[in-house]
Scaffold this active site. Structure first.
Site, PDB file in Angstrom:
ATOM      1  N   HIS A  19      16.304 -23.490  23.451  1.00  0.00           N
ATOM      2  CA  HIS A  19      16.201 -23.838  22.022  1.00  0.00           C
ATOM      3  C   HIS A  19      16.718 -25.250  21.738  1.00  0.00           C
ATOM      4  O   HIS A  19      16.485 -25.791  20.672  1.00  0.00           O
ATOM      5  CB  HIS A  19      16.988 -22.814  21.207  1.00  0.00           C
ATOM      6  N   ASN A  66      18.218 -23.041  11.883  1.00  0.00           N
ATOM      7  CA  ASN A  66      17.610 -22.503  10.662  1.00  0.00           C
ATOM      8  C   ASN A  66      17.760 -23.406   9.445  1.00  0.00           C
ATOM      9  O   ASN A  66      17.072 -23.204   8.441  1.00  0.00           O
ATOM     10  CB  ASN A  66      18.203 -21.131  10.329  1.00  0.00           C
ATOM     11  N   ASP A  92      11.274 -26.964  20.740  1.00  0.00           N
ATOM     12  CA  ASP A  92      10.814 -25.984  21.708  1.00  0.00           C
ATOM     13  C   ASP A  92       9.709 -25.115  21.104  1.00  0.00           C
ATOM     14  O   ASP A  92       9.704 -24.851  19.914  1.00  0.00           O
ATOM     15  CB  ASP A  92      11.986 -25.100  22.143  1.00  0.00           C
ATOM     16  N   ASN A 113      12.040 -21.225  13.291  1.00  0.00           N
ATOM     17  CA  ASN A 113      12.883 -21.321  12.090  1.00  0.00           C
ATOM     18  C   ASN A 113      13.277 -22.747  11.734  1.00  0.00           C
ATOM     19  O   ASN A 113      13.440 -23.073  10.564  1.00  0.00           O
ATOM     20  CB  ASN A 113      14.119 -20.445  12.236  1.00  0.00           C
TER      21      ASN A 113
END
Length: 188
Positions: A19, A66, A92, A113
């Protein structure tokens, strides 16, 4: 002026995870652009370079994935940047095989997100470089997969593609046409 943003999560526990591929690309770019001093600004780590007479900002939001848009919109507003022309976001993408790159000028969040957060602040028309991280074999463990580290075998491939990705972004800064860069990405 260009703003290149790498998406990721702050903290040692997320370093070198799938991530955080966006942060890793920013690190490669900082070497190429000789940006060694990142300052805490706009809820992120911001570095600045002068490349061929143009200011280039490198940003690693520190808001967690997020809320990435919260950091980016502050930089956009402060420097009065044009989202469609001046922003490049690297992140990613699980829908792509490991190491595959895609460039897009607009689109949906595709379940990401960080991209959802950016779209909520500035719409869906901004340049994206998606870095394939592959898919989890277990759909119930997607979170563990994306915040997991690459295997030793994967690390070799990732290392090569990080250099390639930074080269692609340098091409963008050099004014190489997106069509040409998309052709290069699609070959890899």
């Amino acid at each position: 002026m260009k703003l290149v943003v790498g998406l990721g999560n702050p903290g040692k526990e997320y370093e070198k995870t799938r991530h955080n591929i966006g942060f890793m690309v920013i690190d490669k770019l900082s070497d190429k652009l000789k940006v060694y001093d990142f300052k805490e600004k706009f809820n992120g780590l911001l570095g600045e370079a002068n490349y061929k007479g143009e200011k280039v900002l490198l940003l690693k939001p520190q808001t967690y994935m997020n809320l990435s848009g919260n950091s980016i919109i502050q930089v956009i507003n402060f420097y009065k940047l044009n989202v469609e022309e001046d922003l490049i976001v690297v992140y990613d993408d699980m829908s792509l095989p490991l190491g595959k790159l895609r460039i897009r000028e607009k689109g949906s969040a595709g379940g990401h997100n960080g991209i959802k957060s950016i779209i909520s602040h500035m719409g869906d028309k901004f340049l994206r470089v998606k870095f394939g991280i592959g898919q989890s074999q277990d759909k119930d463990k997607i979170v563990d997969f994306v915040i997991g580290r690459f295997s030793k075998e994967e690390e070799e491939e990732v290392s090569k593609v990080l250099v390639h990705t930074s080269d692609i972004i340098m091409g963008m800064l050099d004014g190489v046409s997106l069509d040409r860069l998309m052709q290069i990405c699609n070959k890899k």
